[in-house]
Scaffold this motif. Structure first.
Motif, PDB file in Angstrom:
ATOM      1  N   GLN A  89       5.873 -15.300  -3.357  1.00 41.43           N
ATOM      2  CA  GLN A  89       6.060 -14.447  -2.161  1.00 41.43           C
ATOM      3  C   GLN A  89       7.476 -14.743  -1.868  1.00 41.43           C
ATOM      4  O   GLN A  89       8.005 -13.404  -1.574  1.00 41.43           O
TER       5      GLN A  89
ATOM      6  N   ASP B 120       8.576 -14.881   5.179  1.00 39.10           N
ATOM      7  CA  ASP B 120       7.070 -14.941   5.921  1.00 39.10           C
ATOM      8  C   ASP B 120       6.367 -13.912   4.992  1.00 39.10           C
ATOM      9  O   ASP B 120       6.968 -12.972   4.370  1.00 39.10           O
ATOM     10  N   GLY B 121       5.091 -14.215   4.857  1.00 36.59           N
ATOM     11  CA  GLY B 121       4.398 -13.353   4.094  1.00 36.59           C
ATOM     12  C   GLY B 121       2.712 -13.944   4.199  1.00 36.59           C
ATOM     13  O   GLY B 121       2.462 -14.794   5.272  1.00 36.59           O
ATOM     14  N   PRO B 122       1.809 -13.511   3.524  1.00 39.68           N
ATOM     15  CA  PRO B 122       0.476 -13.833   3.334  1.00 39.68           C
ATOM     16  C   PRO B 122       0.043 -15.505   3.524  1.00 39.68           C
ATOM     17  O   PRO B 122      -0.775 -15.954   3.891  1.00 39.68           O
TER      18      PRO B 122
ATOM     19  N   LEU C  36       1.857  -2.354  -0.513  1.00 37.95           N
ATOM     20  CA  LEU C  36       2.218  -3.791   0.023  1.00 37.95           C
ATOM     21  C   LEU C  36       3.849  -4.203  -0.391  1.00 37.95           C
ATOM     22  O   LEU C  36       4.085  -5.383   0.107  1.00 37.95           O
ATOM     23  N   GLN C  37       4.572  -3.365  -0.988  1.00 39.02           N
ATOM     24  CA  GLN C  37       5.939  -3.651  -1.485  1.00 39.02           C
ATOM     25  C   GLN C  37       6.778  -3.455  -0.082  1.00 39.02           C
ATOM     26  O   GLN C  37       6.568  -2.423   0.569  1.00 39.02           O
TER      27      GLN C  37
ATOM     28  N   HIS D  37       7.539  -0.252   5.801  1.00 43.28           N
ATOM     29  CA  HIS D  37       7.874  -0.257   4.514  1.00 43.28           C
ATOM     30  C   HIS D  37       9.333  -0.642   3.989  1.00 43.28           C
ATOM     31  O   HIS D  37       9.655  -1.070   3.065  1.00 43.28           O
TER      32      HIS D  37
ATOM     33  N   THR E 115       1.312 -13.854   9.384  1.00 47.29           N
ATOM     34  CA  THR E 115       0.292 -12.600   9.308  1.00 47.29           C
ATOM     35  C   THR E 115       0.805 -11.395   8.935  1.00 47.29           C
ATOM     36  O   THR E 115       0.221 -10.303   8.517  1.00 47.29           O
ATOM     37  N   CYS E 116       1.987 -11.641   8.168  1.00 43.67           N
ATOM     38  CA  CYS E 116       2.742 -10.478   7.475  1.00 43.67           C
ATOM     39  C   CYS E 116       2.127 -10.233   6.222  1.00 43.67           C
ATOM     40  O   CYS E 116       2.330 -10.975   5.600  1.00 43.67           O
ATOM     41  N   LYS E 117       1.636  -9.062   5.752  1.00 42.25           N
ATOM     42  CA  LYS E 117       1.052  -8.631   4.755  1.00 42.25           C
ATOM     43  C   LYS E 117       2.300  -8.380   3.646  1.00 42.25           C
ATOM     44  O   LYS E 117       1.954  -8.746   2.355  1.00 42.25           O
ATOM     45  N   ARG E 118       3.208  -8.097   3.996  1.00 40.50           N
ATOM     46  CA  ARG E 118       4.467  -7.709   3.065  1.00 40.50           C
ATOM     47  C   ARG E 118       5.507  -8.780   2.932  1.00 40.50           C
ATOM     48  O   ARG E 118       6.112  -8.991   4.213  1.00 40.50           O
TER      49      ARG E 118
ATOM     50  N   LEU F 180       2.291  -5.934  -7.720  1.00 41.59           N
ATOM     51  CA  LEU F 180       1.906  -5.733  -6.289  1.00 41.59           C
ATOM     52  C   LEU F 180       1.759  -4.147  -5.982  1.00 41.59           C
ATOM     53  O   LEU F 180       2.350  -3.359  -6.505  1.00 41.59           O
TER      54      LEU F 180
END
Length: 395
Positions: A184, A92-94, A320-321, A354, A4-7, A316
């Motif tokens: 990713q 982990d990420g999208p 989202l960075q 961030h 579920t992590c967007k970044r 990106l």
């Protein structure tokens, strides 16, 4: 690691055989601090992550820091006289958790021995050293088209995952899965910023022509130029930086002025601290080592990647960075009040999502105060590099 992590972020580091570590697996929280005496293997953890970061940025093995020093001391050569190290991580990420594992041969020559990129129990990309006489490795990546796997030789001195976006067309669902997983991992690792501020370098003057595109180096050597840029571009964050310095300085701090031009030669300048009253102003060249290291770490935590010498991912959106600061010896030369303020600042900034901080300290008791901070973790290592309980801080 639920996807579920967007970044994209490195959430686990594996040192299967690296420096003093064998079979070590370290989960990485947004704020992770390794504590232990000199020789416990704390810095080896940072070196491993930094090495992966440089390889993800396209560096060859030697440029990335891969060497015989990464090989465990007790690891003897195999029947063919080869020695090496193994390191890996999970990002982990999208697209969910993606694992990267790398084996590097350091002797008799430096080259990749094997690599694996995997997700969801499936190997998406793998390389193997098939013929030691060739400067390449044999790569195979998931296609799921007319042929289930595509095979091709790739350079034996680079990370294959970093080359995938240049070699895979993305015309099949399988290829797109490989590309998404590789990108990713690359985004997360390219955002690693190794940092060990050197007060001697930070006392050097800067020049006006260096300010416009100044990017802070890991040793903080161009601090005055970066402060000048930050003051112009990030006035709000710069104000927070001044407040942080004010909170830990042993003497009053009225302001932090980025340009002090006296005595630095033609066109040169040094940042200065305005003490106020009869104390006047003090150039940063006269600040103590602890104040300078605190200032550099605070600058990074408050400003993020925009003015740091770290790879920017142009594909990106900035929102989202994610920047992962690998800070060595966070408590070196710092007093207790400076240490407390630095950890409090790190906790606040990491909570925003961030920035992540992976740091090392010697004072395990001091680091123990993070045990009660959400999203923070303390890993204490003994002289052999094994984990031991973290002592609770006495308040």
């Amino acid at each position: 690691m639920n996807g579920t992590c967007k970044r994209p972020a490195a959430v686990e580091l594996r040192l299967s055989a690296f420096g003093p570590h064998r079979g070590a697996v370290f989960p990485l929280s947004p704020l992770t601090v390794f504590a232990g005496e000199s020789g416990a293997g704390k810095s080896a953890v940072l070196r491993a992550l930094a090495l992966l970061g440089r390889l993800a940025d396209g560096a060859v093995l030697a440029e990335a820091g891969a060497s015989a020093a990464c090989t465990p001391l007790e690891a003897g050569p195999d029947a063919d006289g080869r020695r090496g190290f193994r390191v890996g991580c999970t990002v982990d990420g999208p697209v969910g958790p993606v694992s990267l594992d790398l084996a590097v041969q350091t002797g008799p020559e430096l080259r990749v021995a094997g690599e694996r990129l995997s997700a969801g129990g499936r190997t998406l990309l793998s390389t193997a050293l098939v013929d030691p006489g060739l400067p390449t490795v044999q790569a195979a990546w998931h296609t799921a088209g007319h042929a289930p796997v595509t095979r091709a030789p790739l350079p034996g001195d680079r990370l294959a995952t970093a080359l995938v976006p240049l070699r895979v067309a993305g015309t099949t669902e399988g290829q797109r899965t490989v590309l998404a997983a590789a990108e990713q991992v690359l985004v997360a690792l390219r955002g690693v910023f190794p940092m060990d501020p050197d007060p001697r370098a930070m006392r050097r003057p800067a020049r006006a022509r260096d300010v416009e595109r100044a990017l802070l180096r890991g040793d903080g050597g161009n601090l005055s130029a970066v402060l000048a840029r930050a003051e112009d571009e990030c006035p709000v964050r710069y104000g927070h930086l001044v407040n942080a310095l004010r909170a830990v300085s042993p003497r009053p701090v009225a302001a932090l002025t980025s340009r002090h031009r006296d005595g630095t030669g033609p066109g040169g300048f040094l940042a200065e601290v305005e003490r106020g009253g009869p104390s006047g102003t003090v150039p940063v060249s006269l600040l103590g080592g602890g104040e300078l290291r605190f200032l550099a770490f605070a600058l990074v935590l408050l400003t993020g990647p925009g003015i740091l010498q770290v790879d920017q991912v142009s594909e990106l959106l900035p929102a989202l960075q994610l920047l992962t600061v690998a800070g060595d010896d966070l408590d070196r030369s710092l007093g207790r009040r400076q240490c407390d303020e630095l950890l409090a600042l790190a906790a606040r900034m990491c909570e925003r999502g961030h920035i992540r901080l992976l740091g090392t300290v010697r004072d395990a008791e001091w680091a123990g105060c993070l045990e009660d901070v959400p999203g923070a973790a303390v890993v204490r290592l003994d002289a052999a590099g094994a984990r031991v309980p973290v002592p609770r801080r006495v308040r």
